[in-house]
Each structure stands twice: as C-alpha cells, then as structure tokens.
Enzyme design. Structure first.
Site, PDB file in Angstrom:
ATOM      1  N   TRP A 102      81.954 -35.828  85.900  1.00 14.72           N
ATOM      2  CA  TRP A 102      81.134 -37.009  86.167  1.00 14.72           C
ATOM      3  C   TRP A 102      81.999 -38.226  86.436  1.00 14.72           C
ATOM      4  CZ3 TRP A 102      76.722 -35.695  87.805  1.00 14.72           C
ATOM      5  CH2 TRP A 102      76.013 -34.642  87.243  1.00 14.72           C
ATOM      6  N   ASP A 172      79.587 -44.817  81.354  1.00 12.41           N
ATOM      7  CA  ASP A 172      78.498 -43.897  81.651  1.00 12.41           C
ATOM      8  C   ASP A 172      78.176 -43.179  80.342  1.00 12.41           C
ATOM      9  OD1 ASP A 172      76.851 -41.807  82.371  1.00 12.41           O
ATOM     10  OD2 ASP A 172      78.202 -40.936  83.864  1.00 12.41           O
ATOM     11  N   LYS A 196      68.732 -36.996  79.035  1.00  8.82           N
ATOM     12  CA  LYS A 196      69.430 -36.278  77.963  1.00  8.82           C
ATOM     13  C   LYS A 196      68.996 -36.794  76.586  1.00  8.82           C
ATOM     14  CE  LYS A 196      72.507 -35.016  81.403  1.00  8.82           C
ATOM     15  NZ  LYS A 196      73.276 -35.627  82.483  1.00  8.82           N
TER      16      LYS A 196
HETATM   17  C1  LIG Z   1      73.830 -35.810  83.667  1.00  5.02           C
HETATM   18  C2  LIG Z   1      74.902 -36.797  83.872  1.00  5.02           C
HETATM   19  C3  LIG Z   1      74.992 -37.570  85.040  1.00  5.02           C
HETATM   20  C4  LIG Z   1      74.057 -37.395  86.213  1.00  5.02           C
HETATM   21  O1  LIG Z   1      72.875 -38.000  85.978  1.00  5.02           O
HETATM   22  P1  LIG Z   1      71.726 -38.083  87.093  1.00  5.02           P
HETATM   23  O2  LIG Z   1      70.709 -38.920  86.406  1.00  5.02           O
HETATM   24  O3  LIG Z   1      71.294 -36.687  87.383  1.00  5.02           O
HETATM   25  O4  LIG Z   1      72.307 -38.732  88.303  1.00  5.02           O
HETATM   26  C5  LIG Z   1      75.985 -38.509  85.109  1.00  5.02           C
HETATM   27  N1  LIG Z   1      76.867 -38.683  84.104  1.00  5.02           N
HETATM   28  C6  LIG Z   1      76.823 -37.953  82.979  1.00  5.02           C
HETATM   29  C7  LIG Z   1      77.816 -38.184  81.897  1.00  5.02           C
HETATM   30  C8  LIG Z   1      75.838 -36.985  82.830  1.00  5.02           C
HETATM   31  O5  LIG Z   1      75.793 -36.239  81.708  1.00  5.02           O
END
Ligand SMILES: *Cc1c(COP(=O)(O)O)cnc(C)c1O
Length: 360
Positions: A102, A172, A196
C-alpha cells in the site's frame, strides 16, 4: 443462522449488534417511514447522522479543534493521489517510507505529481519489519512524510511513530484506525478507508490539520480539492449516506465497548493469543512479521509447505473459518482480527491451529 468466523481482510467483519440495529431501523428510520438510504442528504434526520458520526469520531480519537474531519469517496486509494495533488507543492519533495504494497502504491501516485524520496524501506526483507526512523529523517524541502501505520498484507504495524516537528506526518491508517489509542497531534493528516475498522466500504475518513490545509495547491479539480469538502462539511455532493450511517453505528458500538482503550486491550488479547499459538508451535507456524513489528490487526503466517497450507485452508473452510488465505502477493495464511472480530472467533482459530499442528 450461524455467523461465520470471519477473518476477511476487508471488507471485513462488522459487530453483530451493529448489523442487528441497522436491520431494525432499515425500513423505518426513527419514524420517518423510510430507510436512511432513502432520506435526502439535506434532511434534518440525515444531518443528525452525519454530525453525530463526526462528533463521535472527534471524541473517540480525541481530535483537536484545529483538525478537519472529512468523509470522502474513492477509497484510501484516491487519497494516494489527492495527497500529492493537494500537498506536494512546487519546489518541494514528498517523503515516503515503504513498508508494504500500500505504501508503494501511494508512492507511485505521488511520482505522477512531483519529486519524491524514499527515506526508509523494509523491502530488502520482504517487508517483514518496520524500519527505524526518527524525526530528523526527511528531505530538506520536505512537503510531508507518508507512512502506512499498519501493513494489511505483511502483518506489520508501527509500534511507535516517528515524531516530526517541522514536517507534517501523513498516515494511511486504513487497517488500524481506532484499534488503539493514537495521538492525533503527531500527524498532519490521517486517512482510512472505512471497510476494515470503521464500517462498510464506500466512505473514507480524512482527518487533516488546518495548518497543512493552508499550504495546499490551488486550482485543483473541485472534487479533488480538500477545501471543497472542508467548506461544505463533506456535503458538497451527495455523500455515501448509508455508509456514513453504518459508520456512526460502529462508532456508537465502540463507545459501548468502553471506548478506544477498552478496544485496544481486547485487540491485544486477541493478537497475543494468535502469536502465542504461532510461537508455541515449534516452528510449524511462522509469523511473517519480525518481533517488534507484529501487527495486532493482521496476523500473517506460513506453514512448513504449500501442501500443508492448502490442507490447512481446506480444513479451515470446512470448519467455518472464512478469509484465512494470505494475500496473493505473499501466500501463506492471514487472520485479520479487526476491532469487530470477537475474541471467541480468535479462540476457535487458535484451537483449530493447535489441533491441525498435532495432527500433521
Ligand atoms: C485496504 C487498504 C487500502 C485500500 O483501500 P481502498 O479503500 O480499497 O482504496 C489502502 N491502504 C491500506 C493500508 C489498506 O489496508
């Protein structure tokens, strides 16, 4: 009906209490004679949901007043682009710390907008650890430092964030927001896709400090400019009203559980149980993450062979465990044990792992 032992990486388990409440309110929300999905996003009933979600998030994360809380669309992935678009201003360099897929994706997007610099990386060892970084580690003309707080695929997590005083730190937190106490003041910005730890997919939370917003680029496309969403309280266009409603129910649930500190204690117990099972297996199971970098949200582990992995996953499936396949990029197994995953599910998994080990 029996609920599954859901270890999906995202979208992932939601609290049963939240689903039951959504069901009870589905066709007639608070006497309106309609579902939240059918309310106008300009109605007073929806406005209440929207405001409550913002204020609960502020309370739970102790977000200071000089931070904006936004509800955006496009997932965390769109933030990979919006961040450099807004904050990578001419003459500056965006610093990235690479700890997994990511953060790499985030970097690739920033490369399209300007100068970037990788100031630390754990790619040399398959992203199995979090590199040592301190607050002096950044480019001289740094626009921001970007990190991924929890690496969903590799199962690593920052235990202690680097403290930057003169450069905004952007995180993030898609896969670990609200999993533990967090000092928001350490960050210029925090963002997270909801699917999540916060609710269903469709909404992305962004928490941005005013001083960072002041430094942003101008003349951006309206929807991609954070100021648009700040000025309109995330109601410039139609927001994902039902996702925000579900988010508000999840926040309510977190409060009922005793808040973030209570959730954190439970998360640590769940993670400890799984890592203990792995560590006590005499090398049968191996965690991908090194000690000191282990995630309390995603436990990625391997078995001695591909054959045993397949057998493990097949038997797990028969027993009602869902989502234990490791990400296709690293294989093996992964148990995602987000806030809403009950302790009982983790206990059931640990027992199954022990039994599988002794049989094999
Ligand atoms: C799942 C995830 C993403 C992607 O998220 P989307 O909402 O599908 O764009 C980005 N960063 C991390 C750390 C993730 O776990």
């Amino acid at each position: 009906m029996q609920r599954a032992y859901n270890f999906n990486a995202g979208p992932s388990a939601l609290p049963l209490e939240v689903l039951n409440r959504a069901q009870a309110e589905l066709v007639n929300y608070k006497g309106t004679g309609m579902s939240v999905m059918e309310l106008s996003h300009r109605s007073k009933e929806y406005d209440q949901v929207h405001q409550q979600a913002i204020s609960d998030l502020r309370t739970l994360l102790r977000i200071p007043d000089d931070y904006q809380v936004l509800f955006l669309q496009g997932g965390a992935s769109l933030q990979f682009s919006m961040i450099p678009m807004n904050f990578l201003t001419p003459g500056k360099t965006a610093d990235y710390i690479l700890t997994g897929s990511w953060s790499q994706k985030a970097l690739e997007e920033a490369n399209k907008f300007g100068e970037t610099n990788v100031i630390a990386s754990s790619k040399d060892e398959k992203f199995s650890y979090i590199p040592e970084v301190n607050g002096d580690n950044h480019s001289t003309n740094s626009a921001y430092v970007h990190i991924t707080s929890n690496n969903t695929i590799y199962g690593t997590q920052w235990e202690k964030y680097p403290t930057y005083t003169d450069v905004p730190l952007i995180a993030d937190m898609s896969s670990d927001i609200l999993c533990r106490e967090t000092n928001v003041e350490q960050f210029g910005m925090i963002y997270a896709g909801a699917q999540k730890n916060l609710g269903p997919s469709g909404v992305t939370v962004a928490i941005i400090k005013d001083s960072l917003l002041k430094q942003s680029n101008s003349n951006l496309p309206t929807m991609l400019d954070y100021h648009t969403h700040v000025k309109s309280n995330s109601l410039y266009n139609t927001p994902p009203t039902f996702s925000i409603y579900m988010l508000s129910l999840v926040l309510d649930w977190v409060k009922e559980q005793g808040g973030v500190s209570a959730i954190e204690a439970r998360n640590k117990e769940k993670a400890a149980l799984l890592y203990h099972t792995i560590d006590e297996s005499e090398g049968f199971y191996k965690a991908h993450a090194k000690d000191g970098s282990r995630s309390i949200m995603n436990v990625s582990y391997t078995l001695p062979s591909d054959e045993l992995t397949k057998k493990f996953l097949a038997q797990a499936k028969e027993k009602g465990f869902v989502g234990l396949n490791g990400h296709r990029s690293i294989g093996g197994c992964r148990a995602s044990i987000y806030n809403a995953v009950p302790y009982e599910s983790v206990e059931a998994l640990a027992s199954f792992m022990k039994a599988f080990k002794s049989e094999n």
